[in-house]
Design an enzyme around this catalytic site. Structure first.
Site, PDB file in Angstrom:
ATOM      1  N   HIS A 174      -6.070   1.301   1.257  1.00 22.50           N
ATOM      2  CA  HIS A 174      -5.429   2.250   0.431  1.00 22.50           C
ATOM      3  C   HIS A 174      -4.618   2.542   0.024  1.00 22.50           C
ATOM      4  CE1 HIS A 174      -8.357   4.870  -3.054  1.00 22.50           C
ATOM      5  NE2 HIS A 174      -7.415   5.585  -2.600  1.00 22.50           N
TER       6      HIS A 174
ATOM      7  N   HIS B 229      -5.586   2.558  -5.361  1.00 24.44           N
ATOM      8  CA  HIS B 229      -5.754   3.836  -6.405  1.00 24.44           C
ATOM      9  C   HIS B 229      -4.289   4.678  -7.031  1.00 24.44           C
ATOM     10  CE1 HIS B 229      -7.544   8.190  -6.130  1.00 24.44           C
ATOM     11  NE2 HIS B 229      -7.683   7.680  -7.795  1.00 24.44           N
TER      12      HIS B 229
ATOM     13  N   MET C   8     -14.598   9.631  -6.775  1.00 25.21           N
ATOM     14  CA  MET C   8     -13.961  10.538  -6.260  1.00 25.21           C
ATOM     15  C   MET C   8     -14.465  12.230  -5.295  1.00 25.21           C
ATOM     16  SD  MET C   8     -10.842   9.903  -6.058  1.00 25.21           S
ATOM     17  CE  MET C   8      -9.949  11.541  -5.088  1.00 25.21           C
TER      18      MET C   8
ATOM     19  N   MET D  75      -3.441   7.107  -9.678  1.00 28.12           N
ATOM     20  CA  MET D  75      -3.914   8.478 -10.439  1.00 28.12           C
ATOM     21  C   MET D  75      -2.698   8.849 -11.137  1.00 28.12           C
ATOM     22  SD  MET D  75      -5.264   9.535  -6.874  1.00 28.12           S
ATOM     23  CE  MET D  75      -4.523   8.811  -6.123  1.00 28.12           C
TER      24      MET D  75
ATOM     25  N   ASP E 176      -2.195   4.875  -2.839  1.00 26.30           N
ATOM     26  CA  ASP E 176      -2.124   6.155  -4.065  1.00 26.30           C
ATOM     27  C   ASP E 176      -1.406   6.172  -4.374  1.00 26.30           C
ATOM     28  OD1 ASP E 176      -5.328   7.250  -3.491  1.00 26.30           O
ATOM     29  OD2 ASP E 176      -4.748   7.445  -1.336  1.00 26.30           O
TER      30      ASP E 176
ATOM     31  N   ASP F 139     -13.987   8.492  -1.704  1.00 28.93           N
ATOM     32  CA  ASP F 139     -12.501   8.641  -1.691  1.00 28.93           C
ATOM     33  C   ASP F 139     -12.566  10.263  -1.700  1.00 28.93           C
ATOM     34  OD1 ASP F 139      -9.814   8.729  -1.426  1.00 28.93           O
ATOM     35  OD2 ASP F 139      -9.476   7.885  -3.329  1.00 28.93           O
TER      36      ASP F 139
ATOM     37  N   SER G 181      -6.413   4.953   4.166  1.00 27.87           N
ATOM     38  CA  SER G 181      -5.031   5.595   3.203  1.00 27.87           C
ATOM     39  C   SER G 181      -3.975   5.544   3.214  1.00 27.87           C
ATOM     40  CB  SER G 181      -5.775   6.626   2.116  1.00 27.87           C
ATOM     41  OG  SER G 181      -4.856   7.074   1.516  1.00 27.87           O
TER      42      SER G 181
ATOM     43  N   MET H 287       0.611   8.120  -7.160  1.00 24.63           N
ATOM     44  CA  MET H 287       0.910   9.272  -8.402  1.00 24.63           C
ATOM     45  C   MET H 287       1.520   9.359  -9.000  1.00 24.63           C
ATOM     46  SD  MET H 287      -1.344  11.466  -5.616  1.00 24.63           S
ATOM     47  CE  MET H 287      -3.065  11.303  -4.150  1.00 24.63           C
TER      48      MET H 287
HETATM   49  C1  DX5 Z   1      -7.240  11.955  -2.949  1.00 23.98           C
HETATM   50  C2  DX5 Z   1      -6.209   9.918  -2.421  1.00 23.98           C
HETATM   51  C3  DX5 Z   1      -7.207  10.026  -1.267  1.00 23.98           C
HETATM   52  C4  DX5 Z   1      -6.094  10.333  -0.372  1.00 23.98           C
HETATM   53  C5  DX5 Z   1      -7.563  11.078   0.794  1.00 23.98           C
HETATM   54  O1  DX5 Z   1      -6.018  11.997  -4.469  1.00 23.98           O
HETATM   55  O2  DX5 Z   1      -6.864   9.496  -3.501  1.00 23.98           O
HETATM   56  O3  DX5 Z   1      -7.022   8.448  -0.906  1.00 23.98           O
HETATM   57  O4  DX5 Z   1      -5.962   9.830   0.186  1.00 23.98           O
HETATM   58  O5  DX5 Z   1      -7.330  12.007   1.710  1.00 23.98           O
HETATM   59  P1  DX5 Z   1      -8.040  12.413   2.479  1.00 23.98           P
HETATM   60  O6  DX5 Z   1      -9.501  11.325   3.016  1.00 23.98           O
HETATM   61  O7  DX5 Z   1      -7.422  13.015   3.748  1.00 23.98           O
HETATM   62  O8  DX5 Z   1      -8.890  12.920   1.927  1.00 23.98           O
HETATM   63 ZN    ZN Z   2      -7.043   7.448  -3.217  1.00 21.69          ZN
END
Ligand code: DX5
Ligand code: ZN
Length: 225
Positions: A33, A66, A137, A68, A35, A175, A5, A37
Site C-alpha cells: 500500500h 492510495h 477509511m 489522497m 500513500d 485503512d 503501508s 498525499m
Molecule cells: C493514512 C493512510 C494509511 C496509513 C495507515 O491516511 O491512508 O494508509 O498508512 O497507517 P496506520 O496503519 O498506522 O493507521
Molecule cells: Zn492509505
C-alpha cells in the site's frame, strides 16, 4: 489479504523496507500500500509518481496506490499506466468517478474508490458498480498511527452484504488503525484486505507482523490453527 503501508517505513531505505514485508511465499504482503498525499486534499505530503515508478521497478508485490490528492481525474491515470495493480481515488475529490474508473481499467489497473470516515456509502452504490475495490477509511486520511474509528464498520457490513448478495463485485479494503487489537473486529465485519502501516513497520520483524495479522484473521475464519 494484508497490505502493509509504506507510510510508516524508512523512506531512505525503501527497497529494503519493501523486501522486509515480502515474507514466505503466500504468507507475506499480498499488496504493497503506497500513500500518495499532495498537501491539499490532506494536510500532509508524501511521494508522487516518480517514486511509485521506482517502487514498481524494485518489487513484484502488487502495488496498491492510495491517492489522497485533488484532481484525481487528471492525475490517477499515470499511476495506472506505470503498472500499479490497484489505483484508489477518493470519492470526495473525484469529479467523474465512473469515467475515472473506466480510464483506470483501460490503462490496465484495478480501480479503487476510497471514502473518508464521515462520507456515507449509500450515495455511491451505483458508482461502485464500476469499481474493483472499496477502501473504507477508518481514520481521517493524512497520517499513520491514528486510532481506529469503530463506527466505519457499519459501512463495511453494508458493503459486505452488497457483495455477498451479488449487487457489487469488489474487494472491501480497510485503512487506518489496523493492528492486533482491531483487526478481528474488522474481519468480523467483512473486510477482505487490511492495510496496516505502523502495526507492521514499528515491529522488529515486519514480515512476522504481517504473518501475525494474517493468522488472527485466519483463526477467526476457521482456516488457521
Ligand atoms: C493514512 C493512510 C494509511 C496509513 C495507515 O491516511 O491512508 O494508509 O498508512 O497507517 P496506520 O496503519 O498506522 O493507521
Ligand atoms: Zn492509505
Amino acid at each position: 489479504m494484508i497490505a502493509p503501508s509504506i507510510l510508516s517505513a524508512d523512506f531512505a531505505r525503501l527497497a529494503d523496507e519493501i523486501t522486509a514485508v515480502k515474507g514466505k511465499p503466500g504468507r507475506g504482503a499480498d499488496w504493497l500500500h503506497v500513500d500518495v498525499m499532495d498537501a491539499h486534499f490532506v494536510p500532509n505530503l508524501t511521494l508522487g509518481l516518480p517514486v511509485v515508478q521506482s517502487i514498481l521497478a524494485t518489487t513484484d508485490i502488487p502495488v496498491d496506490c492510495h491517492l489522497m490528492i485533488e484532481k484525481p481525474d487528471r492525475w490517477a491515470i499515470g499511476y495506472a499506466e506505470a503498472g500499479s495493480y490497484n489505483v484508489t481515488v477518493h470519492v470526495e475529490a473525484a469529479e467523474d468517478p465512473v469515467m475515472l474508473a473506466k480510464n483506470l481499467r483501460a490503462a490496465g489497473a484495478k480501480a479503487g474508490l476510497a471514502i473518508k470516515p464521515n462520507t456515507p456509502l449509500e450515495p455511491y452504490l451505483g458508482v461502485l458498480e464500476h469499481y474493483d475495490t472499496l477502501l473504507v477509511m477508518s481514520v481521517e486520511p493524512g497520517f499513520g498511527g491514528q486510532k481506529f474509528i469503530t463506527e466505519v464498520l457499519d459501512k463495511v457490513r453494508k458493503a459486505r452484504t452488497m457483495v455477498d448478495t451479488g449487487h457489487l463485485n469488489l474487494v472491501v479494503e480497510i485503512d487506518g488503525g489496523i493492528n492486533t487489537d482491531t483487526i478481528e473486529q474488522a474481519a468480523e465485519a467483512g473486510v477482505d484486505c487490511f492495510v496496516a502501516g505502523s502495526a507492521v513497520y514499528a515491529a522488529k520483524d515486519p514480515a512476522r507482523a504481517v504473518e501475525g495479522l494474517r493468522g488472527q484473521v485466519e483463526a477467526l475464519s476457521g482456516r488457521g490453527a
